[in-house]
Scaffold this motif. Sequence first.
Motif: not given
Length: 337
Positions: A89-92, A102-119, A324-327
């Motif tokens: 949670r702290r990392a997110i 906004l573009d930076d937020v979207m980019d960081r979000t999608v990369r973070l979610l991919s790293q958290l789930t390996n999907q 997914v829900r936390a992010v």
Amino acid sequence: MSEGRRLEVLRAIVEDYVHSREPVGSKALVDRHHLGVSSATIRNDMAALEEEGLIVAPHTSAGRIPTDKGYRLFVDRISDVKPLSSAERRAIQALLESAGDLDDVMDRTVRLLSQLTNQVAVIQYPRLGRACTRHIEFVLLAPQQVLVVLIADNGKVEQRVIALPDPVTDEELSDLRSAYLSELAGHPLDSVGGLLRNGLKDARPGTEAIVPPLSAALESLAAATQEERILMAGTANLARSTMDFPLSIGPILEALEEQVVLLRLLSEMQQDARGISVRIGHENPYGSLAETSVVATGYGPGSSAKLGILGPTRMDYPTTMAAVRAVARYLSRILAG
């Protein structure tokens, strides 16, 4: 066979198969899980689960793997989506709160979610139809070439280089920018075309030929902010899961590349009482995604935009649903702030 034990056996098969990628036999279940019954009883339970279509034997293997129906029952029985660890949670929070526009937020979000789930992570841009014009900038690159920049009040930035029919000076361009700001600042982006349809009221004399291309560029940039857009990250994770796609990974990659299928799928997915939506295998109405699962949720005002992940049906559903829900919740909080 008791209902409770049947679900326990199914849960154990799902968890073991997700972890090992190997079909699960009765002896392995007895050895690894404290089910309190004999191997023979477990075999009977597995036979009953197979009759119900919840597990299946791949090829001639003695073990069993879950079917789409089995995964569905398992997912539906996850009563509470477990919270992420405090470190996650702290990392997110740290990553998203330090983002810029906004573009930076979207980019960081999608990369973070991919790293958290390996999907493969997917995020739909928030619908910006009611965002308003905050700022306009014209940058003179050459006597007849201008960079047009449109900035929305939610941080979205669109820009385009255009050619002009006549040369223009910095001073003329500055005056025109002030005139456009006077006309458009504070107005919704979807009204830009209507406001400029009858020309620019305070246009400087001698710049009449320059106004139409500038107006056309601003209208086009305003429209671009309202297009359905998605970002993806982690496509390479699919390549590492080729064993999970016995037919072919090709159609899945094509669907990801087209994006239209993903946009349609995300918009159709409805959240359940847990605030999450899960489509498993053949529940996906698009044949190219029949070997995948999609876990998604809404975020932002009215949860109208979606973010989620796509991966093989053999995935860690509890962890993925939690991520997914936390992010999504952190992202909503940041966009609201």
